[in-house]
Motif scaffolding. Structure first.
Motif, PDB file in Angstrom:
ATOM      1  N   PRO A   1     -38.298 -19.344 -26.387  1.00  0.00           N
ATOM      2  CA  PRO A   1     -38.617 -20.293 -25.315  1.00  0.00           C
ATOM      3  C   PRO A   1     -40.068 -20.763 -25.367  1.00  0.00           C
ATOM      4  N   PHE A   2     -40.928 -19.927 -25.917  1.00  0.00           N
ATOM      5  CA  PHE A   2     -42.341 -20.289 -25.971  1.00  0.00           C
ATOM      6  C   PHE A   2     -42.581 -21.403 -26.985  1.00  0.00           C
ATOM      7  N   LYS A   3     -41.797 -21.398 -28.050  1.00  0.00           N
ATOM      8  CA  LYS A   3     -41.878 -22.490 -29.016  1.00  0.00           C
ATOM      9  C   LYS A   3     -41.279 -23.766 -28.423  1.00  0.00           C
ATOM     10  N   LYS A   4     -40.247 -23.599 -27.583  1.00  0.00           N
ATOM     11  CA  LYS A   4     -39.642 -24.758 -26.933  1.00  0.00           C
ATOM     12  C   LYS A   4     -40.617 -25.418 -25.952  1.00  0.00           C
ATOM     13  N   MET A   5     -41.500 -24.620 -25.379  1.00  0.00           N
ATOM     14  CA  MET A   5     -42.508 -25.185 -24.468  1.00  0.00           C
ATOM     15  C   MET A   5     -43.374 -26.208 -25.189  1.00  0.00           C
TER      16      MET A   5
ATOM     17  N   TYR B   1     -37.027 -33.538 -19.075  1.00  0.00           N
ATOM     18  CA  TYR B   1     -38.164 -32.618 -18.935  1.00  0.00           C
ATOM     19  C   TYR B   1     -37.778 -31.434 -18.048  1.00  0.00           C
ATOM     20  N   TRP B   2     -37.223 -31.720 -16.855  1.00  0.00           N
ATOM     21  CA  TRP B   2     -36.865 -30.648 -15.925  1.00  0.00           C
ATOM     22  C   TRP B   2     -35.743 -29.788 -16.495  1.00  0.00           C
ATOM     23  N   GLU B   3     -34.807 -30.409 -17.199  1.00  0.00           N
ATOM     24  CA  GLU B   3     -33.718 -29.656 -17.808  1.00  0.00           C
ATOM     25  C   GLU B   3     -34.265 -28.673 -18.852  1.00  0.00           C
ATOM     26  N   GLN B   4     -35.177 -29.133 -19.687  1.00  0.00           N
ATOM     27  CA  GLN B   4     -35.783 -28.267 -20.690  1.00  0.00           C
ATOM     28  C   GLN B   4     -36.578 -27.136 -20.036  1.00  0.00           C
ATOM     29  N   LEU B   5     -37.346 -27.462 -19.025  1.00  0.00           N
ATOM     30  CA  LEU B   5     -38.153 -26.453 -18.346  1.00  0.00           C
ATOM     31  C   LEU B   5     -37.263 -25.417 -17.653  1.00  0.00           C
ATOM     32  N   ASP B   6     -36.190 -25.891 -16.999  1.00  0.00           N
ATOM     33  CA  ASP B   6     -35.251 -24.963 -16.356  1.00  0.00           C
ATOM     34  C   ASP B   6     -34.606 -24.038 -17.383  1.00  0.00           C
ATOM     35  N   HIS B   7     -34.250 -24.584 -18.537  1.00  0.00           N
ATOM     36  CA  HIS B   7     -33.641 -23.768 -19.596  1.00  0.00           C
ATOM     37  C   HIS B   7     -34.624 -22.687 -20.075  1.00  0.00           C
ATOM     38  N   ILE B   8     -35.863 -23.086 -20.279  1.00  0.00           N
ATOM     39  CA  ILE B   8     -36.888 -22.133 -20.705  1.00  0.00           C
ATOM     40  C   ILE B   8     -37.038 -21.022 -19.679  1.00  0.00           C
ATOM     41  N   ARG B   9     -37.042 -21.377 -18.407  1.00  0.00           N
ATOM     42  CA  ARG B   9     -37.176 -20.367 -17.348  1.00  0.00           C
ATOM     43  C   ARG B   9     -35.982 -19.416 -17.337  1.00  0.00           C
ATOM     44  N   GLU B  10     -34.788 -19.946 -17.514  1.00  0.00           N
ATOM     45  CA  GLU B  10     -33.597 -19.098 -17.523  1.00  0.00           C
ATOM     46  C   GLU B  10     -33.616 -18.123 -18.693  1.00  0.00           C
ATOM     47  N   VAL B  11     -34.005 -18.591 -19.854  1.00  0.00           N
ATOM     48  CA  VAL B  11     -34.063 -17.726 -21.035  1.00  0.00           C
ATOM     49  C   VAL B  11     -35.094 -16.622 -20.834  1.00  0.00           C
ATOM     50  N   THR B  12     -36.249 -16.967 -20.297  1.00  0.00           N
ATOM     51  CA  THR B  12     -37.282 -15.939 -20.104  1.00  0.00           C
ATOM     52  C   THR B  12     -36.883 -14.955 -18.996  1.00  0.00           C
ATOM     53  N   LYS B  13     -36.104 -15.407 -18.012  1.00  0.00           N
ATOM     54  CA  LYS B  13     -35.602 -14.479 -16.984  1.00  0.00           C
ATOM     55  C   LYS B  13     -34.674 -13.446 -17.614  1.00  0.00           C
ATOM     56  N   GLN B  14     -33.880 -13.874 -18.587  1.00  0.00           N
ATOM     57  CA  GLN B  14     -32.978 -12.957 -19.272  1.00  0.00           C
ATOM     58  C   GLN B  14     -33.763 -11.878 -20.009  1.00  0.00           C
ATOM     59  N   TRP B  15     -34.916 -12.225 -20.545  1.00  0.00           N
ATOM     60  CA  TRP B  15     -35.746 -11.249 -21.230  1.00  0.00           C
ATOM     61  C   TRP B  15     -36.179 -10.154 -20.266  1.00  0.00           C
ATOM     62  N   GLN B  16     -36.436 -10.516 -19.017  1.00  0.00           N
ATOM     63  CA  GLN B  16     -36.870  -9.530 -18.029  1.00  0.00           C
ATOM     64  C   GLN B  16     -35.738  -8.544 -17.712  1.00  0.00           C
ATOM     65  N   LYS B  17     -34.501  -9.005 -17.780  1.00  0.00           N
ATOM     66  CA  LYS B  17     -33.357  -8.148 -17.457  1.00  0.00           C
ATOM     67  C   LYS B  17     -33.021  -7.204 -18.600  1.00  0.00           C
ATOM     68  N   ASP B  18     -33.322  -7.615 -19.809  1.00  0.00           N
ATOM     69  CA  ASP B  18     -32.958  -6.799 -20.993  1.00  0.00           C
ATOM     70  C   ASP B  18     -33.873  -5.659 -21.231  1.00  0.00           C
TER      71      ASP B  18
END
Length: 107
Positions: free
Chosen positions: A3-7, A90-107
């Motif tokens: 997700p950081f590269k997607k940013m 833009y918002w769709e990409q940002l929301d996707h990045i946030r969702e992916v990084t939230k998953q990292w917190q759960k794992d």
């Protein structure tokens, strides 16, 4: 791709805070007078004009200038179809990045 590269692939024209504020406001109301947009964003006239010029050049906004009683400028700005698509993406990409990084917190 992380997700950081997607940013790094986010639309940099829109990502700039002042332009993000302008585009978000116009997306919400479609059309705004220059002074209203200035008040809404807190930008100076010159700063707002500069950012609007960049957005207009990209085809994201259309600026219409008229004069009332031949002396008083009346400027309206509206978001174009391209602008609506760009801010939505833009918002769709940002929301996707946030969702992916939230998953990292759960794992």
């Amino acid at each position: 791709m992380t997700p950081f590269k997607k940013m790094a692939q986010l639309n940099k024209l829109i990502h700039e805070p002042a332009r993000l504020a302008i585009m978000s406001a116009l997306d919400a109301c479609t059309l705004a007078e220059f002074l209203f947009l200035q008040e809404l964003t807190g930008l100076t006239k010159g700063n707002l004009s500069s950012h609007l010029s960049k957005l207009e050049k990209a085809g994201y906004v259309q600026i219409d200038k008229q004069f009332v009683r031949k002396k008083i400028p009346h400027t309206t700005i509206h978001i174009t179809r391209e602008g609506k698509a760009a801010i939505a993406k833009y918002w769709e990409q940002l929301d996707h990045i946030r969702e992916v990084t939230k998953q990292w917190q759960k794992d």
